[in-house]
Design a protein around this motif. Structure first.
Motif, PDB file in Angstrom:
ATOM      1  N   GLY A  38       4.332  27.147  49.951  1.00 13.90           N
ATOM      2  CA  GLY A  38       2.957  26.643  50.067  1.00 13.90           C
ATOM      3  C   GLY A  38       2.136  26.810  48.803  1.00 13.90           C
ATOM      4  O   GLY A  38       0.990  26.376  48.744  1.00 13.90           O
ATOM      5  N   SER A  39       2.717  27.441  47.772  1.00 10.50           N
ATOM      6  CA  SER A  39       1.951  27.607  46.522  1.00 10.50           C
ATOM      7  C   SER A  39       2.065  26.339  45.685  1.00 10.50           C
ATOM      8  O   SER A  39       3.073  25.633  45.745  1.00 10.50           O
ATOM      9  CB  SER A  39       2.462  28.809  45.721  1.00 10.50           C
ATOM     10  OG  SER A  39       3.753  28.562  45.196  1.00 10.50           O
ATOM     11  N   ALA A  40       1.032  26.095  44.881  1.00 18.32           N
ATOM     12  CA  ALA A  40       1.043  24.894  44.036  1.00 18.32           C
ATOM     13  C   ALA A  40       2.261  24.866  43.102  1.00 18.32           C
ATOM     14  O   ALA A  40       2.923  23.829  42.994  1.00 18.32           O
ATOM     15  CB  ALA A  40      -0.265  24.809  43.257  1.00 18.32           C
ATOM     16  N   PRO A  41       2.587  25.971  42.410  1.00 18.61           N
ATOM     17  CA  PRO A  41       3.738  25.875  41.498  1.00 18.61           C
ATOM     18  C   PRO A  41       5.056  25.601  42.229  1.00 18.61           C
ATOM     19  O   PRO A  41       5.925  24.900  41.691  1.00 18.61           O
ATOM     20  CB  PRO A  41       3.760  27.229  40.773  1.00 18.61           C
ATOM     21  CG  PRO A  41       2.874  28.129  41.537  1.00 18.61           C
ATOM     22  CD  PRO A  41       1.897  27.267  42.258  1.00 18.61           C
ATOM     23  N   ALA A  42       5.218  26.121  43.443  1.00 18.12           N
ATOM     24  CA  ALA A  42       6.453  25.844  44.185  1.00 18.12           C
ATOM     25  C   ALA A  42       6.498  24.377  44.610  1.00 18.12           C
ATOM     26  O   ALA A  42       7.504  23.684  44.413  1.00 18.12           O
ATOM     27  CB  ALA A  42       6.566  26.760  45.402  1.00 18.12           C
ATOM     28  N   ASN A  43       5.399  23.882  45.155  1.00 17.45           N
ATOM     29  CA  ASN A  43       5.351  22.480  45.594  1.00 17.45           C
ATOM     30  C   ASN A  43       5.595  21.534  44.421  1.00 17.45           C
ATOM     31  O   ASN A  43       6.387  20.591  44.502  1.00 17.45           O
ATOM     32  CB  ASN A  43       3.983  22.148  46.203  1.00 17.45           C
ATOM     33  CG  ASN A  43       3.732  22.891  47.503  1.00 17.45           C
ATOM     34  OD1 ASN A  43       4.671  23.382  48.135  1.00 17.45           O
ATOM     35  ND2 ASN A  43       2.477  22.997  47.895  1.00 17.45           N
ATOM     36  N   ASP A  44       4.891  21.767  43.323  1.00 13.21           N
ATOM     37  CA  ASP A  44       4.898  20.810  42.212  1.00 13.21           C
ATOM     38  C   ASP A  44       6.157  20.909  41.355  1.00 13.21           C
ATOM     39  O   ASP A  44       6.651  19.897  40.856  1.00 13.21           O
ATOM     40  CB  ASP A  44       3.662  21.021  41.327  1.00 13.21           C
ATOM     41  CG  ASP A  44       2.373  20.730  42.069  1.00 13.21           C
ATOM     42  OD1 ASP A  44       2.444  20.253  43.215  1.00 13.21           O
ATOM     43  OD2 ASP A  44       1.297  20.987  41.497  1.00 13.21           O
TER      44      ASP A  44
END
Ligand code: GYE
Length: 326
Positions: free
Chosen positions: A175-181
């Protein structure tokens, strides 16, 4: 049961009581031309080498800028960050900055800050709030771009091969931005060629310990892994231990791509255990303090400030290793 609850309460209290460890005194005239600005900063945690360097950058540059910093560590828990932000609102700080552990679920607390007329700066990670008036600016990396750079290296590395390439992926915090992106950017680039197959993908929470544990499980259930893509150096370093433990050679039997370029990662790259690192700079402190001063003065700031970053091969790592700042 009781133990669990008291551990939770304790975690909450720790988050609240850690707020006082910043630079400078409270209030007063401030130093270094900071016009006695007080910033409440809610950090994600201490999960990685990147995070340690980021915390140091924020604390050091607050001191240099003469900004009084109230700092709290959320131990990778959103509820701790929300508590910390509420406590900064109660303390009537001049500005709040935070690095949101996950992207969703911030609207309510951000509205509370807005109603209290306390401006908010997002640093490092983004939120997915539709209402962008809830924060003044977002300072940090372009994580989609980082994922694309990782994918481009892989496409080039296997450009002459027609065989399938079996990839395992260690994702950052769910759910973190760096993981998603970092996932979507990588996927976009490798998705153009069907020979690239992600055969397993799981979170390793951005930590070395989890990276090792999940890689051990990947190795047990997948005998033919060609490539590991880890969303940060720390998980990659944990995975290297798992790969060596399984009698394989990291960097050769299994090629490894990571993101961050912290010292330990760069050392492993120079040693041939990692094949490629996409840089993500944690040194956001000076820019954050500049932006904070402008926002408090009521000056216009850009809605998005993107950090400049590069990539490193094994040869490049050998050349720059001694001069790395983090
Ligand atoms: O890559 C990872 C850390 O949000 C960019 O968080 C940051 C990431 C970084 O734990 O190592």
């Amino acid at each position: 049961m009781f133990k669990r609850i008291s551990a939770l309460v304790l975690a909450g209290l720790t988050a609240m009581t850690m707020t006082a460890c910043g630079s400078g005194g409270s209030g007063g005239s401030g130093g270094g031309g900071g016009d006695s600005i007080t910033m409440g900063f809610s950090q994600v945690g201490a999960e990685s080498g990147w995070r340690t360097a980021n915390t140091k950058s924020v604390q050091d540059s607050a001191k240099t800028a003469g900004i009084t910093l109230k700092f709290s560590d959320a131990q990778q828990k959103q509820e701790n960050q929300i508590k910390a932000i509420r406590s900064y609102i109660q303390q009537k700080v001049d500005i709040i900055a935070f690095s949101p552990v996950v992207e969703s679920g911030w609207d309510t607390v951000l509205k509370e800050a807005k109603d209290a007329k306390i401006p908010v700066i997002l640093t490092d990670r983004a939120v997915d709030s539709k209402d962008t008036s809830l924060y003044k600016t977002f300072l940090g990396s372009d994580f989609v771009e980082e994922g694309k750079k990782a994918g481009q290296w892989l496409v080039n590395e296997y450009k002459d091969s027609k065989d399938p390439v079996n990839i395992v992926e260690l994702q950052g915090t769910t759910g973190s931005a760096p993981a998603n992106d970092r996932k979507s950017g990588f996927q976009e680039v490798i998705g153009a060629d069907a020979k690239f197959k992600i055969i397993a993908s799981q979170t390793g929470d951005f930590t070395r310990a989890k990276g090792k544990e999940v890689m051990e499980a990947f190795l047990k259930s997948n005998p033919d892994i060609d490539v590991l893509y880890a969303h940060n150096d720390d998980m990659g370093l944990g995975a290297i231990e798992a790969i060596e433990g399984a009698g394989k050679v990291p960097g050769k039997d299994i090629k490894i791509i990571t993101v961050d370029a912290v010292k330990d990662g760069m050392q492993a790259l120079a040693d041939g255990k990692i094949n490629y690192i996409v840089e993500c700079s944690p040194l956001l402190g000076p820019q954050l303090m500049d932006l904070a001063k402008k926002v408090v003065k009521g000056e216009q700031v850009p809605a998005r400030v993107v950090t400049e970053e590069t990539t490193f091969t094994q040869e490049q790592a050998k050349q720059v290793l001694s001069s790395r700042q983090y």
